[in-house]
Write a protein that holds these residues in place. Sequence first.
Motif, PDB file in Angstrom:
ATOM      1  N   ILE A 509      32.290  48.568  45.368  1.00 44.26           N
ATOM      2  CA  ILE A 509      32.448  49.994  45.655  1.00 44.26           C
ATOM      3  C   ILE A 509      33.917  50.361  45.871  1.00 44.26           C
ATOM      4  O   ILE A 509      34.773  49.504  46.135  1.00 44.26           O
ATOM      5  N   GLU A 510      34.188  51.663  45.771  1.00 45.82           N
ATOM      6  CA  GLU A 510      35.507  52.267  46.082  1.00 45.82           C
ATOM      7  C   GLU A 510      36.649  51.556  45.372  1.00 45.82           C
ATOM      8  O   GLU A 510      37.667  51.201  45.952  1.00 45.82           O
ATOM      9  N   GLY A 511      36.442  51.351  44.097  1.00 41.70           N
ATOM     10  CA  GLY A 511      37.509  50.758  43.276  1.00 41.70           C
ATOM     11  C   GLY A 511      37.711  49.291  43.528  1.00 41.70           C
ATOM     12  O   GLY A 511      38.735  48.722  43.128  1.00 41.70           O
ATOM     13  N   GLY A 512      36.745  48.663  44.209  1.00 42.15           N
ATOM     14  CA  GLY A 512      36.851  47.224  44.453  1.00 42.15           C
ATOM     15  C   GLY A 512      37.903  46.858  45.493  1.00 42.15           C
ATOM     16  O   GLY A 512      38.496  45.766  45.463  1.00 42.15           O
ATOM     17  N   THR A 513      38.131  47.767  46.452  1.00 44.41           N
ATOM     18  CA  THR A 513      39.183  47.561  47.455  1.00 44.41           C
ATOM     19  C   THR A 513      39.011  46.238  48.199  1.00 44.41           C
ATOM     20  O   THR A 513      40.001  45.511  48.404  1.00 44.41           O
ATOM     21  N   LEU A 514      37.802  45.908  48.585  1.00 45.13           N
ATOM     22  CA  LEU A 514      37.581  44.689  49.373  1.00 45.13           C
ATOM     23  C   LEU A 514      37.783  43.426  48.516  1.00 45.13           C
ATOM     24  O   LEU A 514      38.331  42.440  48.995  1.00 45.13           O
ATOM     25  N   LEU A 515      37.352  43.468  47.281  1.00 46.56           N
ATOM     26  CA  LEU A 515      37.558  42.313  46.409  1.00 46.56           C
ATOM     27  C   LEU A 515      39.039  42.143  46.067  1.00 46.56           C
ATOM     28  O   LEU A 515      39.533  41.028  45.902  1.00 46.56           O
ATOM     29  N   LEU A 516      39.756  43.252  46.004  1.00 48.33           N
ATOM     30  CA  LEU A 516      41.200  43.189  45.761  1.00 48.33           C
ATOM     31  C   LEU A 516      41.932  42.542  46.938  1.00 48.33           C
ATOM     32  O   LEU A 516      42.985  41.935  46.760  1.00 48.33           O
ATOM     33  N   GLU A 517      41.373  42.702  48.133  1.00 48.42           N
ATOM     34  CA  GLU A 517      41.952  42.004  49.285  1.00 48.42           C
ATOM     35  C   GLU A 517      41.781  40.499  49.133  1.00 48.42           C
ATOM     36  O   GLU A 517      42.691  39.731  49.452  1.00 48.42           O
ATOM     37  N   LEU A 518      40.626  40.065  48.617  1.00 46.95           N
ATOM     38  CA  LEU A 518      40.456  38.632  48.346  1.00 46.95           C
ATOM     39  C   LEU A 518      41.430  38.170  47.262  1.00 46.95           C
ATOM     40  O   LEU A 518      41.933  37.047  47.318  1.00 46.95           O
ATOM     41  N   ASN A 519      41.691  39.029  46.292  1.00 44.79           N
ATOM     42  CA  ASN A 519      42.643  38.690  45.233  1.00 44.79           C
ATOM     43  C   ASN A 519      44.035  38.452  45.823  1.00 44.79           C
ATOM     44  O   ASN A 519      44.777  37.581  45.362  1.00 44.79           O
ATOM     45  N   ARG A 520      44.392  39.259  46.842  1.00 45.65           N
ATOM     46  CA  ARG A 520      45.692  39.058  47.511  1.00 45.65           C
ATOM     47  C   ARG A 520      45.754  37.698  48.180  1.00 45.65           C
ATOM     48  O   ARG A 520      46.802  37.036  48.166  1.00 45.65           O
ATOM     49  N   LEU A 521      44.661  37.245  48.771  1.00 48.33           N
ATOM     50  CA  LEU A 521      44.651  36.000  49.541  1.00 48.33           C
ATOM     51  C   LEU A 521      44.479  34.758  48.675  1.00 48.33           C
ATOM     52  O   LEU A 521      44.881  33.667  49.079  1.00 48.33           O
ATOM     53  N   LEU A 522      43.884  34.908  47.503  1.00 49.33           N
ATOM     54  CA  LEU A 522      43.566  33.756  46.669  1.00 49.33           C
ATOM     55  C   LEU A 522      44.797  33.268  45.916  1.00 49.33           C
ATOM     56  O   LEU A 522      45.552  34.063  45.343  1.00 49.33           O
ATOM     57  N   ARG A 523      44.955  31.979  45.924  1.00 49.54           N
ATOM     58  CA  ARG A 523      46.078  31.360  45.223  1.00 49.54           C
ATOM     59  C   ARG A 523      45.898  31.521  43.703  1.00 49.54           C
ATOM     60  O   ARG A 523      44.767  31.396  43.204  1.00 49.54           O
ATOM     61  N   PRO A 524      46.968  31.799  42.962  1.00 47.47           N
ATOM     62  CA  PRO A 524      46.833  31.832  41.498  1.00 47.47           C
ATOM     63  C   PRO A 524      46.239  30.511  40.976  1.00 47.47           C
ATOM     64  O   PRO A 524      46.703  29.437  41.327  1.00 47.47           O
ATOM     65  N   GLY A 525      45.176  30.629  40.208  1.00 50.78           N
ATOM     66  CA  GLY A 525      44.450  29.450  39.752  1.00 50.78           C
ATOM     67  C   GLY A 525      43.326  29.051  40.686  1.00 50.78           C
ATOM     68  O   GLY A 525      42.581  28.109  40.407  1.00 50.78           O
ATOM     69  N   GLY A 526      43.177  29.745  41.812  1.00 50.02           N
ATOM     70  CA  GLY A 526      42.125  29.441  42.769  1.00 50.02           C
ATOM     71  C   GLY A 526      40.780  30.023  42.351  1.00 50.02           C
ATOM     72  O   GLY A 526      40.697  30.875  41.466  1.00 50.02           O
ATOM     73  N   TYR A 527      39.716  29.582  43.037  1.00 49.21           N
ATOM     74  CA  TYR A 527      38.358  29.964  42.660  1.00 49.21           C
ATOM     75  C   TYR A 527      37.707  30.878  43.703  1.00 49.21           C
ATOM     76  O   TYR A 527      37.936  30.744  44.895  1.00 49.21           O
ATOM     77  N   PHE A 528      36.879  31.781  43.157  1.00 47.27           N
ATOM     78  CA  PHE A 528      36.010  32.585  43.999  1.00 47.27           C
ATOM     79  C   PHE A 528      34.568  32.201  43.659  1.00 47.27           C
ATOM     80  O   PHE A 528      34.113  32.362  42.521  1.00 47.27           O
ATOM     81  N   VAL A 529      33.848  31.680  44.677  1.00 44.06           N
ATOM     82  CA  VAL A 529      32.464  31.241  44.504  1.00 44.06           C
ATOM     83  C   VAL A 529      31.555  32.272  45.164  1.00 44.06           C
ATOM     84  O   VAL A 529      31.630  32.488  46.379  1.00 44.06           O
ATOM     85  N   TRP A 530      30.697  32.887  44.331  1.00 46.03           N
ATOM     86  CA  TRP A 530      29.813  33.954  44.817  1.00 46.03           C
ATOM     87  C   TRP A 530      28.367  33.570  44.508  1.00 46.03           C
ATOM     88  O   TRP A 530      27.953  33.545  43.344  1.00 46.03           O
ATOM     89  N   SER A 531      27.608  33.264  45.556  1.00 45.60           N
ATOM     90  CA  SER A 531      26.198  32.929  45.363  1.00 45.60           C
ATOM     91  C   SER A 531      25.369  33.967  46.093  1.00 45.60           C
ATOM     92  O   SER A 531      25.070  33.838  47.272  1.00 45.60           O
ATOM     93  N   ALA A 532      25.018  35.006  45.365  1.00 42.82           N
ATOM     94  CA  ALA A 532      24.269  36.126  45.953  1.00 42.82           C
ATOM     95  C   ALA A 532      23.184  36.548  44.973  1.00 42.82           C
ATOM     96  O   ALA A 532      23.197  36.202  43.786  1.00 42.82           O
ATOM     97  N   THR A 533      22.244  37.346  45.456  1.00 40.47           N
ATOM     98  CA  THR A 533      21.090  37.722  44.629  1.00 40.47           C
ATOM     99  C   THR A 533      21.473  38.442  43.332  1.00 40.47           C
ATOM    100  O   THR A 533      20.792  38.259  42.303  1.00 40.47           O
ATOM    101  N   PRO A 534      22.572  39.256  43.278  1.00 40.59           N
ATOM    102  CA  PRO A 534      22.899  39.890  41.999  1.00 40.59           C
ATOM    103  C   PRO A 534      23.226  38.880  40.887  1.00 40.59           C
ATOM    104  O   PRO A 534      23.166  39.238  39.700  1.00 40.59           O
ATOM    105  N   VAL A 535      23.574  37.652  41.290  1.00 37.57           N
ATOM    106  CA  VAL A 535      23.934  36.650  40.297  1.00 37.57           C
ATOM    107  C   VAL A 535      22.697  36.152  39.545  1.00 37.57           C
ATOM    108  O   VAL A 535      22.763  35.852  38.348  1.00 37.57           O
ATOM    109  N   TYR A 536      21.541  36.080  40.197  1.00 36.77           N
ATOM    110  CA  TYR A 536      20.380  35.429  39.595  1.00 36.77           C
ATOM    111  C   TYR A 536      19.088  36.233  39.678  1.00 36.77           C
ATOM    112  O   TYR A 536      18.082  35.863  39.060  1.00 36.77           O
ATOM    113  N   GLN A 537      19.046  37.341  40.417  1.00 41.11           N
ATOM    114  CA  GLN A 537      17.812  38.127  40.478  1.00 41.11           C
ATOM    115  C   GLN A 537      17.896  39.331  39.538  1.00 41.11           C
ATOM    116  O   GLN A 537      18.985  39.830  39.244  1.00 41.11           O
ATOM    117  N   LYS A 538      16.741  39.810  39.114  1.00 42.74           N
ATOM    118  CA  LYS A 538      16.673  40.886  38.131  1.00 42.74           C
ATOM    119  C   LYS A 538      16.149  42.201  38.710  1.00 42.74           C
ATOM    120  O   LYS A 538      15.766  43.105  37.942  1.00 42.74           O
TER     121      LYS A 538
END
Length: 836
Positions: A509-538
């Motif tokens: 939501i809102e232009g992805g502001t919260l995910l962009l904060e994770l982008n600031r903290l993540l090292r270039p080449g680093g991984y984001f692991v997301w295991s949530a229902t949108p990944v596998y539920q329909k």
Amino acid sequence: MALGKLSRVGGRKSSDYCSTITVVMFVSFSLVGVWMLMSSSVVPMQNSDSSSQAIIDEVKQELTGSENFEETSSELPKNEIQRDGNGIPVKESIVVDTQEEKSVTESNDEATVSNHIVKEEQESSDKKTKSEEKSKTQVENDEGERSAESESKSGFGDSKSEAEGGISNKIAPNESEGSLGENKTESVEVIQTDKVVSQNQDKNLDQNIGDDIKNAEQNIGDNNKSSEQNIGDKKKNSEQKIEDNNMESHEKVKESIENFPAADQSEILNETNTQNGAWSTQTVESQKEKESEQSSILKDQNHYSWKLCNTAAGPDYIPCLDNWQTIRRLPSTKHYEHRERHCPEEAPTCVVPMPEGYRRSIKWPKSRTKIWYYNVPHTKLAELKGHQNWVKVEGEYLTFPGGGTQFKNGARHYIDFIQNSRPDIAWGNRSRVILDVGCGVASFGGFLFDKDVLAMSFAPKDEHEAQVQFALERGIPAILSVMGTKRLPYPSSVFDLIHCARCRVPWHIEGGTLLLELNRLLRPGGYFVWSATPVYQKLPEDVGIWKAMSALTKSMCWDLKTIKKDKLNGVAAAIYQKPTSNNCYDKRPKNEPPLCKESDDPDAAWNVSLQPCMHRIIVDKSKRGSQWPLQWPLRLEKPPYWLNSEVGVYGKAAPEDFTTDYQHWKNVVSNSYLNGLGIDWSNMRNVMDMKAVYGGFAAALKDLKLWVMNVVPIDSPDTLAIIYERGLFGLYHDWCESFNTYPRTYDLLHADHLLSIIKKRCNLKAVIAEVDRILRPDGNLIVRDNVETIGEVERLLKSLQWEIQMVYTTDNEGMLCAHKTYWRPGESENIKSAIF
């Protein structure tokens, strides 16, 4: 009057001898004085002293005839007072050595004492009639003989003028009896032979003179008979000795006056170097009074009284998260503003109560699976998440099977599942420091310790009651935090991996502001692991979120590396990787999300609002973020590659600074902390360095089964990125405010030259109250600081009934180690900001 020699028998002064001679001289002079009063009109006074001196010399020789005294010079320690047999101070004289037995003439002391004795003799003249008549007869026979240069001096004249004149060698032949009465209570100071007779000594003599005279009369009665038999034969020899000694003494006095205060006149110098004895001085008294006043003021200022914090949160009070007075006035809670920090205007100085039944925490690693129920007596989470194996209530324990929403069959299996999904994640090697968003009870981070991984786990203080408190009680790193309107308190590009297992954060939501904060903290080449229902539920909602999330991550240039499903848990994980260059950013058809302005500092994190933008990737090989850190544990000890062009905190080249700091803390920990402070390190699990620099203290503890939260104060050099670079973790904080943790969550706090800086802008009592809040009972505090601050901290801790285990100071530096007890005050105070 003849002077008794200062002799030693067997290395000790003969006080009995001096006492006897002194008494004899006193009494003899008194007899002469009485005779002079009775016959002054007939017999001239000028020869009386010489005659009486001869008599006393003869008596002295008679009394000491069979004793062999070792001849010594007048050696007494400085300011030492020689005392007679009755304990009365006796004056010293300068001894004049001769080949035969020597004597030195005294005058003014004897004159002073004589005046006292004359008065006593007049009152008891009937008892001495026989002795007086014999003395008069002897003096009349000797009246024609006089010394050529007599040193006998009388106190019969004006003693004040004589003292001012310095040295007197003669007396007027027509001194009257009236002079005797005028001066009988005054003493005459004569440098020629005597030390100064103090008024205090005169008082002592007055008090004891009666006893002395009685003893003297008995001695005189026995000794005068024998003295009279020998006096005729020895008179001429005695007079000759007196004359010789007088001349020699005169020369000595003359020499002493000319050379004073030369080095060879040490005894004269000693006379001026007096001791106070039982008397103080005005300087000392005034100084003591000033110190007393200052001590009283200091005592009033440092009289610390403590009360319990009466709040709605009770034993779980967190000042900056329980400020309901401010939270109620917030215009909106849409962005979780009510979960963010809202510190009271004045930091509280009360102490937080303990829950009833609290006991010492269970040691690691047993604490990972169970804790004491009464330490965190909350059951709501067990009721809500019990079926997912978060936490269960079992008797007096709360147990943790290691499950979570996305890994109810255990964290270990889930961790291995992620590793298998993307092997180059390489737990503990490539991926050393991670961020776990919405951590729950932090079982994921708790079991990653087995892989040499440090997880900075965080979750808000929300309806999932005490989840972070459970984590910390278990011995797992965690803080209270929320992704709301502010940046998280970490520098940019420091986490090797970020994890979210159904963390309930609306990333899209809102232009992805919260995910962009994770982008600031993540090292270039680093991984984001997301295991949530949108990944596998329909489900429609999940499908919509997945589409939005896919578009957002693509526009951010994150590369979706894999989506893998875990058959055991029935969940899937999407693994994204952040780019290592700006190529993708430059090729985007739209600048959405936009790149941040060049003026936007990505490392600025304390109370900085979130910005919906991305910072460009650092590609300069000499700059931080352009290369992946060394694998663990090599990264711990070797200076980061990008420190080469920078100056270190301590003024040296940064790599040298880094190495020196690490070596310093290794020495301190191994040589002092582990053995010298009385700390049981087997009980230390949750440790905080309140003022970390390069993380050297934490690095020195790497072989122990503990973890260290490295805090970089906001007014200290920003070295937090270096700490992450070497495989450690931490955050920024302002110690004038409360820390985002529950009470009783750390076993050891370490403050190296922090409090002397903080107290310049904060209330030190409030800081110590915060220390008491976050430290567990039976926990320890180590403070290194200047001596003044160490003293203040010691007084504060003592007022909290802490045990001071060690205080060491040298020059202006000091160290203190203290042990927190279970004491709590009896009174309480209402904290208005924390009451609903």
